[in-house]
Design a protein around this motif. Structure first.
Motif, PDB file in Angstrom:
ATOM      1  N   ALA A  59       0.854  -1.196   0.000  1.00 49.90           N
ATOM      2  CA  ALA A  59       0.000   0.000   0.000  1.00 49.90           C
ATOM      3  C   ALA A  59       0.888   1.244   0.000  1.00 49.90           C
ATOM      4  CB  ALA A  59      -0.913   0.005   1.219  1.00 49.90           C
ATOM      5  N   LEU A  60       0.317   2.348  -0.380  1.00 52.09           N
ATOM      6  CA  LEU A  60       1.050   3.615  -0.377  1.00 52.09           C
ATOM      7  C   LEU A  60       1.501   3.972   1.047  1.00 52.09           C
ATOM      8  CD1 LEU A  60      -1.227   5.685  -2.787  1.00 52.09           C
ATOM      9  CD2 LEU A  60       1.027   4.724  -3.300  1.00 52.09           C
ATOM     10  N   LYS A  61       2.724   4.421   1.163  1.00 49.10           N
ATOM     11  CA  LYS A  61       3.240   4.770   2.485  1.00 49.10           C
ATOM     12  C   LYS A  61       2.475   5.935   3.088  1.00 49.10           C
ATOM     13  CE  LYS A  61       7.981   3.106   1.853  1.00 49.10           C
ATOM     14  NZ  LYS A  61       9.417   3.476   1.886  1.00 49.10           N
ATOM     15  N   ASP A  62       2.231   6.951   2.273  1.00 50.63           N
ATOM     16  CA  ASP A  62       1.501   8.118   2.742  1.00 50.63           C
ATOM     17  C   ASP A  62       0.008   7.867   2.534  1.00 50.63           C
ATOM     18  OD1 ASP A  62       0.478  10.551   3.434  1.00 50.63           O
ATOM     19  OD2 ASP A  62       1.767  11.728   2.112  1.00 50.63           O
ATOM     20  N   LYS A  63      -0.727   7.679   3.623  1.00 48.35           N
ATOM     21  CA  LYS A  63      -2.143   7.364   3.516  1.00 48.35           C
ATOM     22  C   LYS A  63      -2.946   8.523   2.927  1.00 48.35           C
ATOM     23  CE  LYS A  63      -2.032   4.158   7.418  1.00 48.35           C
ATOM     24  NZ  LYS A  63      -2.596   3.808   8.748  1.00 48.35           N
ATOM     25  N   LEU A  64      -2.390   9.719   2.997  1.00 53.52           N
ATOM     26  CA  LEU A  64      -3.118  10.873   2.468  1.00 53.52           C
ATOM     27  C   LEU A  64      -2.824  11.093   0.982  1.00 53.52           C
ATOM     28  CD1 LEU A  64      -2.615  13.390   5.425  1.00 53.52           C
ATOM     29  CD2 LEU A  64      -4.574  11.865   4.955  1.00 53.52           C
TER      30      LEU A  64
END
Length: 205
Positions: free
Chosen positions: A50-55
């Motif tokens: 998953a993308l490291k930055d959730k935003l």
């Protein structure tokens, strides 16, 4: 026994004084041996990312969560791999070992399976192999020389609770060395007729 792997075991005389003896030949005593098969688990591990930055929003063509697709399996949501499935079919149709005996063999190898599990997977295997059966049937019936035979089978009727006479057919292409079996409700009107096969192949199609 030609073509089989050979394991050599050299048995030397005890307390042999090699300073006094020279090798002049050897004798061979061969026996056919067997090692039981084994079962193993093939664990297909697919990491999920998953993308490291959730935003952060995924870029065009990207996904928020990424995972590799599962490779094609013989049967969807079935615990049997291709090797075990093939072994079950070979044992049943080549060596005529019924499933309840195969289950005892698997138990001896450390796995306990129920008959319902094996029967359920077996039915789905038959459906998975239906295209192959259809292709073999097509090749046989397109041959110019076909042999066919009818076998009478006593089959228990669930409705009448007694054995009824039903029919199983085999058609064989002599030139292609291929054959197929045909069973359709055990009724002759659904079966492959050898006379029609000889007179008009298209009637069998």
């Amino acid at each position: 026994m030609e073509g089989l792997p050979v394991v050599e075991v050299i048995i030397e005389p005890e307390n042999l004084d090699r300073n006094r003896y020279v090798r002049i030949g050897e004798e061979h005593t061969k026996t056919l041996e067997f090692e039981p098969g084994k079962l193993y688990v093939k664990d297909r591990i697919r990491p999920r990312y998953a993308l490291k930055d959730k935003l952060e929003l995924p870029r065009e063509g990207e996904k928020t969560v990424v995972i590799a697709p599962l490779p094609l399996l013989p049967l969807y949501k079935c615990m049997f791999g291709s090797t075990l499935a093939a072994e079950l079919l070979i044992q049943k149709y080549t060596y005529h070992i019924p499933f309840h005996r195969q289950l005892r063999q698997l138990k001896d190898l450390g796995v306990i399976l129920s008959e319902s599990t094996v029967n359920g997977c077996f039915s789905r295997l038959g459906e998975a192999l239906r295209p192959l059966y259809g292709r073999v049937r097509e090749i046989v019936l397109s041959s110019g020389y076909i042999q066919a035979d009818e076998t009478v089978l006593p089959v228990i009727s669930k409705d009448k609770h007694k054995a009824e006479k039903e029919y199983l057919w085999v058609a064989r292409s002599v030139l292609d060395r291929m054959h197929f079996f045909h069973y359709e409700l055990g009724d002759r009107k659904y079966s492959v007729n050898p006379v029609k096969c000889v007179k008009n192949i298209h009637l069998c199609m």
